[in-house]
Scaffold this motif. Structure first.
Motif, PDB file in Angstrom:
ATOM      1  N   LEU A  97      -6.560   8.914 -23.937  1.00 27.32           N
ATOM      2  CA  LEU A  97      -6.432  10.563 -24.031  1.00 27.32           C
ATOM      3  C   LEU A  97      -5.496  10.816 -22.674  1.00 27.32           C
ATOM      4  O   LEU A  97      -5.049  12.289 -23.158  1.00 27.32           O
ATOM      5  CB  LEU A  97      -7.542  11.542 -23.712  1.00 27.32           C
ATOM      6  N   ARG A  98      -4.707   9.623 -21.779  1.00 23.39           N
ATOM      7  CA  ARG A  98      -3.872  10.431 -21.439  1.00 23.39           C
ATOM      8  C   ARG A  98      -2.777  11.049 -21.754  1.00 23.39           C
ATOM      9  O   ARG A  98      -2.038  11.903 -21.257  1.00 23.39           O
ATOM     10  CB  ARG A  98      -3.717   9.215 -20.158  1.00 23.39           C
ATOM     11  N   GLY A  99      -2.021  10.434 -23.319  1.00 26.23           N
ATOM     12  CA  GLY A  99      -1.588  10.690 -23.837  1.00 26.23           C
ATOM     13  C   GLY A  99      -0.944  11.606 -25.442  1.00 26.23           C
ATOM     14  O   GLY A  99      -0.630  12.245 -25.638  1.00 26.23           O
ATOM     15  N   ALA A 100      -2.535  12.146 -24.515  1.00 16.46           N
ATOM     16  CA  ALA A 100      -2.982  12.973 -25.602  1.00 16.46           C
ATOM     17  C   ALA A 100      -2.187  14.642 -25.678  1.00 16.46           C
ATOM     18  O   ALA A 100      -2.122  14.972 -24.646  1.00 16.46           O
ATOM     19  CB  ALA A 100      -4.311  14.115 -26.236  1.00 16.46           C
ATOM     20  N   ASP A 101      -1.777  15.554 -26.356  1.00 21.37           N
ATOM     21  CA  ASP A 101      -0.782  16.684 -26.535  1.00 21.37           C
ATOM     22  C   ASP A 101      -1.782  17.756 -25.557  1.00 21.37           C
ATOM     23  O   ASP A 101      -2.231  18.138 -24.810  1.00 21.37           O
ATOM     24  CB  ASP A 101      -0.233  17.577 -27.112  1.00 21.37           C
ATOM     25  N   GLN A 102      -3.061  17.358 -25.843  1.00 17.37           N
ATOM     26  CA  GLN A 102      -4.408  18.263 -25.307  1.00 17.37           C
ATOM     27  C   GLN A 102      -5.923  17.936 -26.576  1.00 17.37           C
ATOM     28  O   GLN A 102      -5.590  16.911 -26.900  1.00 17.37           O
ATOM     29  CB  GLN A 102      -4.095  19.732 -26.483  1.00 17.37           C
ATOM     30  N   ILE A 103      -6.402  18.050 -24.676  1.00 18.87           N
ATOM     31  CA  ILE A 103      -7.567  17.530 -25.180  1.00 18.87           C
ATOM     32  C   ILE A 103      -8.824  18.649 -24.632  1.00 18.87           C
ATOM     33  O   ILE A 103      -8.610  19.187 -24.403  1.00 18.87           O
ATOM     34  CB  ILE A 103      -7.715  16.382 -23.389  1.00 18.87           C
ATOM     35  N   ILE A 104      -9.972  18.216 -26.145  1.00 19.36           N
ATOM     36  CA  ILE A 104     -10.693  19.507 -25.833  1.00 19.36           C
ATOM     37  C   ILE A 104     -12.078  18.484 -25.650  1.00 19.36           C
ATOM     38  O   ILE A 104     -12.909  17.417 -26.119  1.00 19.36           O
ATOM     39  CB  ILE A 104     -11.065  20.200 -26.917  1.00 19.36           C
ATOM     40  N   VAL A 105     -13.107  19.195 -24.847  1.00 20.83           N
ATOM     41  CA  VAL A 105     -14.254  18.647 -24.015  1.00 20.83           C
ATOM     42  C   VAL A 105     -15.869  19.759 -24.905  1.00 20.83           C
ATOM     43  O   VAL A 105     -15.709  21.023 -25.017  1.00 20.83           O
ATOM     44  CB  VAL A 105     -14.227  18.703 -22.767  1.00 20.83           C
ATOM     45  N   LEU A 106     -16.167  19.151 -25.630  1.00 23.82           N
ATOM     46  CA  LEU A 106     -17.437  19.909 -26.159  1.00 23.82           C
ATOM     47  C   LEU A 106     -18.282  18.940 -24.916  1.00 23.82           C
ATOM     48  O   LEU A 106     -18.651  17.790 -24.634  1.00 23.82           O
ATOM     49  CB  LEU A 106     -17.747  18.696 -27.561  1.00 23.82           C
TER      50      LEU A 106
END
Length: 610
Positions: free
Chosen positions: A566-575
């Motif tokens: 996920l390091r290249g993701a523009d945004q990360i959400i944590v549930l």
């Protein structure tokens, strides 16, 4: 484990009332009529023919015997010729009866097959129209199981018994006309002789239904234990851990429990039926003794005696068969009621007709979305909001049970939020036409399906198993890292992927996953790609190749336990337990020092130690 209590204690779906039962019978006959009008009419005609011939044959037998006695007494050629005419007519009637009965069996067999297919098709169409929430409902699953289990038998049995009942009733009317002309009380005796068995069978019709429907969970458990013992999917762990003997023991205990209850039910029915059968035979014997007595006294001729004894026997058989058919109809209606309950299940509202949204640049949004599964105290998602612009990558992180897969089901329109809304291009997903929404989404679900079909079908399922050009199939295979796999299969794309078939070929978990990814990539129109744990079964080289692939401007929702993906993701959400607790880029979340940072550090430590 199976329950061993009295079958009367089982709690099945309630049986239909009288008016509703008539409605179910009429609807079943309507399905039969729509299935094959010609067969229905032909069976009806043969039923009437078969119903009227027995009484005619008995009357002709009287004429034969009386004609023979008259010819013997008179010695006249005319009387002898008349006796021969009557015996020829009787033989013709019996031959026609035999032929008609055999034709009736043949045409009913055809109707059985065609009606079974028609009813099964109705059930499958209904099942295909149900929403995901309905399919996952245990009560609806029970209804579908019972409907499928009895699809080929109970509706046909009901129609067949209605025909049989009509046949027995018409025969009884013709027998009654002949009996009534001699002695009305003989007809009443016929009716009285059939009542004991009718009362006993009626009592057991409801009991048997309650018993067999009430133990459906135990039957499913038995089938599951059989699959654990016989299928290759369970063989590795069963053999390694050595619990095969325990499974056999449980299977044996379940059989003994089910068989014991089954035997007890049938034993009671057999003993009561035997006692009632003796009573019924005694009534018939009394009538026969009276007929012989009056014949000896000269009140009737030998031919009349033969006819009356035959009519008495035929009438009693008709009454018993008619009442048995009625009992069977009562029992069949209990099962058919479940079929119509399935048919009346509400279907998912698919009234949305939009094929595009008002703001094509807006992308996908969750706005305070909450969703709870029936019977669960904690929401699967609780006030979740985020925005995925077109062409962006969104990573989703969370422990098992945090709501990640539920989120995917909401994005794909398989669930509707309890509150809040999910929008695509500024339009609520509930307003989208389903086909248009599905064209916008390429999805790899977790868990994904391993279809025991060809490799081609496993990929083509991504576009509803439509006819797809081979070049497009191979392109999707290449994007899903399955191109080399296809090349190694014995028959390429046409290889059947299951050892259940003689020419089948099995795959490893990682190979199945590549086909599932190819399935997601097949829809080239999709501008949003949803990948739920796409690299879980991949080797490191394949995982690296997959994560470095350009996505040609598609938006991506990537769910992964491997946070390095996920390091290249523009945004990360944590549930966490259904709530969105952190959001940001990889670097921002690591700097924040929250749950994401803890998870990332825990995964990075082993590599540092190495």
């Amino acid at each position: 484990m199976a329950q061993t209590g009295d079958p009367d204690d089982a709690v099945p779906p309630p049986g239909p009332g009288f008016a509703l039962a008539l409605g179910h019978a009429w609807r079943t006959f309507g399905i039969t009529w729509s299935t094959s009008r010609s067969l229905t009419l032909l069976i009806a005609a043969l039923t009437v023919f078969v119903a009227l011939l027995p009484a005619l044959a008995l009357y002709l037998s009287k004429l034969v015997i009386d004609g023979v006695v008259t010819a013997m007494d008179s010695g006249a050629a005319g009387d002898r010729d008349l006796a021969l005419i009557w015996v020829t007519a009787e033989a013709a009637a019996l031959a026609l009866l035999l032929a008609a009965r055999r034709l009736l069996v043949f045409y009913k067999t055809r109707l059985h097959a065609e009606l079974g297919f028609a009813v099964t098709s109705i059930i499958l169409r209904k099942s295909a129209a149900l929403s995901l929430a309905q399919v996952e409902d245990a009560a609806i699953q029970q209804q579908l199981l019972l409907a499928r289990q009895y699809a080929a038998s109970r509706p046909y049995n009901l129609v067949n018994r209605l025909f049989d009942g009509a046949q027995q009733f018409l025969t009884l009317i013709s027998v009654a006309a002949l009996l009534w002309g001699f002695s009305a009380w003989l007809f009443l005796l016929v009716v009285a002789g059939g009542l004991p068995l009718f009362i006993g069978n009626l009592r057991f019709a409801g009991t048997a239904y309650r018993f067999y429907t009430g133990r459906s969970p135990q039957m499913r458990e038995r089938s599951y234990l059989e699959s654990l013992i016989t299928t290759e999917a369970a063989a590795r762990e069963r053999l390694h851990f050595g619990f095969g003997d325990e499974l056999l023991r449980r299977y044996g205990d379940l059989f003994e429990s089910l068989h014991g209850a089954d035997t007890a039910l049938h034993a009671r029915q057999a003993w009561i039926a035997a006692a009632l059968g003796v009573l019924s035979s005694a009534v018939f014997l009394g009538g026969k003794v009276w007929i012989v007595w009056v014949t000896i006294g000269g009140a009737i001729s030998l031919g009349q005696m033969t006819m009356l004894v035959g009519l008495l026997k035929q009438g009693q058989a008709n009454v018993s068969s008619l009442l048995a058919a009625f009992n069977g109809v009562v029992e069949d209606l209990l099962y058919v009621a479940n079929l119509f309950a399935v048919m009346e299940l509400p279907e998912e509202d698919r009234t949305g007709g939009a094929t595009e949204g008002p703001d094509p640049a807006d992308g996908l949004r969750f706005e305070n979305v909450s969703f709870s599964y029936p019977g669960r105290k904690r929401p699967a998602l609780d006030s979740v909001s985020f925005h995925l612009p077109h062409g962006a990558r969104l990573g989703i992180v969370g422990a098992n049970g945090s709501g990640k897969t539920t989120l995917v089901k909401l994005v794909t329109g398989l669930y509707a939020p309890d509150s809040g809304r999910v929008t695509l291009d500024g339009l609520d997903l509930r307003q989208w036409q389903h086909a248009a929404l599905h064209r916008r989404l390429g999805v790899m679900f977790q868990p994904f399906m391993n279809y025991k079909l060809s490799a081609r079908d496993n990929i083509a399922a991504g576009l509803a198993l439509a006819e797809i050009d081979e070049a497009d199939i191979l392109k999707a295979a290449r994007l899903g890292l399955a191109e080399e796999l296809i090349g190694e299969l014995p028959d390429g794309l046409d290889t059947r992927l299951s050892r259940h078939f003689i020419d089948g070929h099995d795959l490893s978990g990682g190979q199945w996953q590549r086909l599932a990814m190819a399935r997601a990539y097949l829809n080239e129109q999709a501008d949003i790609l949803i990948l739920d744990e796409p690299t879980a079964a991949m080797d490191p080289a394949a995982e690296a190749e997959f994560m470095q692939r350009p996505l040609d401007g598609k938006s991506v929702i990537l769910i992964s336990h491997r946070l390095s993906n996920l390091r290249g993701a523009d945004q990360i959400i944590v549930l966490d337990k259904g709530r969105l607790i952190e959001a940001g880029t990889h670097d921002a979340l690591v700097a924040m020092g929250g749950l994401y940072a803890e998870l990332f550090e825990s995964q990075a430590d082993p590599y540092r130690e190495g």
